[in-house]
Design an enzyme around this catalytic site. Structure first.
Site, PDB file in Angstrom:
ATOM      1  N   ARG A  15      -0.673   5.155  20.090  1.00 24.01           N
ATOM      2  CA  ARG A  15      -1.492   6.350  20.308  1.00 24.01           C
ATOM      3  C   ARG A  15      -2.822   6.227  19.574  1.00 24.01           C
ATOM      4  O   ARG A  15      -3.863   5.979  20.174  1.00 24.01           O
ATOM      5  CB  ARG A  15      -0.726   7.609  19.845  1.00 24.01           C
ATOM      6  CG  ARG A  15      -1.294   8.927  20.399  1.00 24.01           C
ATOM      7  CD  ARG A  15      -2.543   9.419  19.715  1.00 24.01           C
ATOM      8  NE  ARG A  15      -2.369   9.709  18.291  1.00 24.01           N
ATOM      9  CZ  ARG A  15      -3.349  10.093  17.495  1.00 24.01           C
ATOM     10  NH1 ARG A  15      -4.585  10.214  17.970  1.00 24.01           N
ATOM     11  NH2 ARG A  15      -3.142  10.324  16.204  1.00 24.01           N
ATOM     12  N   ASP A  16      -2.803   6.345  18.276  1.00 23.25           N
ATOM     13  CA  ASP A  16      -4.032   6.309  17.488  1.00 23.25           C
ATOM     14  C   ASP A  16      -4.744   4.972  17.629  1.00 23.25           C
ATOM     15  O   ASP A  16      -5.971   4.901  17.612  1.00 23.25           O
ATOM     16  CB  ASP A  16      -3.690   6.596  16.023  1.00 23.25           C
ATOM     17  CG  ASP A  16      -4.916   6.905  15.184  1.00 23.25           C
ATOM     18  OD1 ASP A  16      -5.936   7.310  15.752  1.00 23.25           O
ATOM     19  OD2 ASP A  16      -4.851   6.732  13.958  1.00 23.25           O
ATOM     20  N   HIS A 207      -1.791   8.012   5.437  1.00 29.42           N
ATOM     21  CA  HIS A 207      -2.393   7.414   6.642  1.00 29.42           C
ATOM     22  C   HIS A 207      -3.728   6.816   6.194  1.00 29.42           C
ATOM     23  O   HIS A 207      -4.737   7.513   6.113  1.00 29.42           O
ATOM     24  CB  HIS A 207      -2.590   8.499   7.701  1.00 29.42           C
ATOM     25  CG  HIS A 207      -3.178   7.996   8.990  1.00 29.42           C
ATOM     26  ND1 HIS A 207      -2.497   8.049  10.184  1.00 29.42           N
ATOM     27  CD2 HIS A 207      -4.380   7.447   9.279  1.00 29.42           C
ATOM     28  CE1 HIS A 207      -3.251   7.560  11.154  1.00 29.42           C
ATOM     29  NE2 HIS A 207      -4.409   7.191  10.617  1.00 29.42           N
ATOM     30  N   HIS A 209      -6.916   4.072   6.308  1.00 30.85           N
ATOM     31  CA  HIS A 209      -7.736   3.159   7.099  1.00 30.85           C
ATOM     32  C   HIS A 209      -8.295   2.075   6.182  1.00 30.85           C
ATOM     33  O   HIS A 209      -8.486   2.298   4.986  1.00 30.85           O
ATOM     34  CB  HIS A 209      -8.867   3.915   7.792  1.00 30.85           C
ATOM     35  CG  HIS A 209      -8.415   4.676   8.993  1.00 30.85           C
ATOM     36  ND1 HIS A 209      -9.223   4.890  10.088  1.00 30.85           N
ATOM     37  CD2 HIS A 209      -7.237   5.268   9.289  1.00 30.85           C
ATOM     38  CE1 HIS A 209      -8.556   5.587  11.010  1.00 30.85           C
ATOM     39  NE2 HIS A 209      -7.353   5.836  10.531  1.00 30.85           N
ATOM     40  N   CYS A 240     -12.794   2.523  13.374  1.00 29.09           N
ATOM     41  CA  CYS A 240     -13.259   3.718  12.676  1.00 29.09           C
ATOM     42  C   CYS A 240     -14.544   4.176  13.364  1.00 29.09           C
ATOM     43  O   CYS A 240     -15.572   3.513  13.251  1.00 29.09           O
ATOM     44  CB  CYS A 240     -13.524   3.416  11.206  1.00 29.09           C
ATOM     45  SG  CYS A 240     -14.109   4.854  10.294  1.00 29.09           S
ATOM     46  N   ASN A 249      -7.229   1.611  11.327  1.00 31.58           N
ATOM     47  CA  ASN A 249      -5.870   1.699  10.799  1.00 31.58           C
ATOM     48  C   ASN A 249      -5.416   0.423  10.095  1.00 31.58           C
ATOM     49  O   ASN A 249      -5.690  -0.685  10.549  1.00 31.58           O
ATOM     50  CB  ASN A 249      -4.887   1.980  11.949  1.00 31.58           C
ATOM     51  CG  ASN A 249      -5.103   3.341  12.556  1.00 31.58           C
ATOM     52  OD1 ASN A 249      -5.034   4.354  11.873  1.00 31.58           O
ATOM     53  ND2 ASN A 249      -5.364   3.370  13.857  1.00 31.58           N
TER      54      ASN A 249
END
Length: 307
Positions: A15-16, A207, A209, A240, A249
């Protein structure tokens, strides 16, 4: 210092990781990716996003993906649901968990969704109530918890304020997200020490990055405080959008390599995740950004050639 003995990884690649890809990724590839990740032992996979295809065209096949994946017992398949229409689609797709989101930065909230943090959380009240009524797990995510592309620094108390708001909506788990990757270990520990005063540490996740190469050290800093849930993306999928050309990520392979080295149990097979990362990288026509994944894949290729 005692680190957690077990860590749960939430895989966000399908998804992300994929949502910002410009070229359409076929539903078949997404389905195979999800199934490969679950086969590797991941028990929580963010597989869909029920947002308007007008805004996120890559997620237009979310319903098909959720309908066609082979469900495994004990696996949580999550979907992002920004409103009631999204929640209804998630219910129809038999999502096990729905995700709502807010920002710890007032400037980010205003620039991205044209409303205040308070108003954005209020929009989710009906979604949260409906999710609870259908006995669906509810997860909240807080962006810009360690820095904002518009206002710069974000105070730990501002993150704690949003945690309290999401807690009051009934969130079962809350993600503390470093959206632009500017967090450092000291910032990470300051934020978690503050928010843990209002919400159980066992239900807080990280979460991170890797925009500035800090994701793994930030995870380690959170582990030192007892955080035991982290998000990651196979092959480092996802960029990003606020730092041109930067990675986003943290890669699942890199996190697993570190956790395995620390003797922390995840129940996830690193080799199978590497294979999943190589698979989706071939689909996208480029190498993934996971250093551990690429190194292990190259090592395996070299070994095969020498046989």
């Amino acid at each position: 210092m005692t680190l957690p003995t077990h860590v749960k990884l939430v895989e966000v690649g399908p998804r992300d990781g994929l949502q910002n890809e410009k070229e359409t990724v076929p539903a078949e590839a997404k389905i195979e990716l999800v199934e490969r990740l679950v086969d590797a032992g991941l028990t929580n996979v963010e597989a869909a996003s029920f947002v308007s295809p007008k805004w996120v065209p890559q997620m237009a096949t979310s319903g098909e993906v959720m309908d066609r994946i082979r469900r495994r017992p004990g696996v949580v398949y999550s979907a992002l649901t920004p409103n009631m229409k999204g929640l209804e689609a998630a219910l129809a797709a038999r999502a096990d968990e729905v995700v709502i989101f807010g920002s710890a930065s007032e400037a980010f909230s205003q620039r991205n969704i044209n409303c205040s943090i308070a108003a954005s959380i209020e929009r989710f009240r009906e979604v949260a109530r409906a999710a609870k009524a259908h006995s669906i797990r509810l997860r909240g995510s807080i962006s810009c918890s360690f820095g904002c592309p518009y206002q710069g620094e974000v105070a730990p108390e501002d993150v704690a304020d949003v945690v309290r708001r999401l807690r009051d909506l009934g969130c079962d788990e809350i993600d503390i997200a470093d959206t632009i990757g500017t967090g450092t270990p000291a910032k990470v520990q300051a934020v978690y020490e503050t928010v843990a005063q209002d919400y159980p540490l066992a239900r807080l996740s990280g979460h991170f990055h890797d925009t500035y190469g800090q994701a793994l050290v930030n995870i380690y800093a959170a582990l030192q405080l007892g955080v035991s849930i982290f998000h990651s993306s196979v092959a480092g999928l996802g960029g990003c959008p606020y730092a041109k050309g930067a990675t986003g990520n943290v890669a699942t392979e890199d996190v697993l390599y570190m956790l395995d080295g620390l003797g922390i149990h995840t129940g996830v097979d690193l080799e199978k995740v590497v294979e999943a990362g190589q698979f989706i990288s071939r689909q996208l026509g480029r190498a993934g950004s996971s250093q551990a994944g690429n190194a292990l894949a190259a090592k395996r290729h070299s070994s095969n050639q020498n046989v």
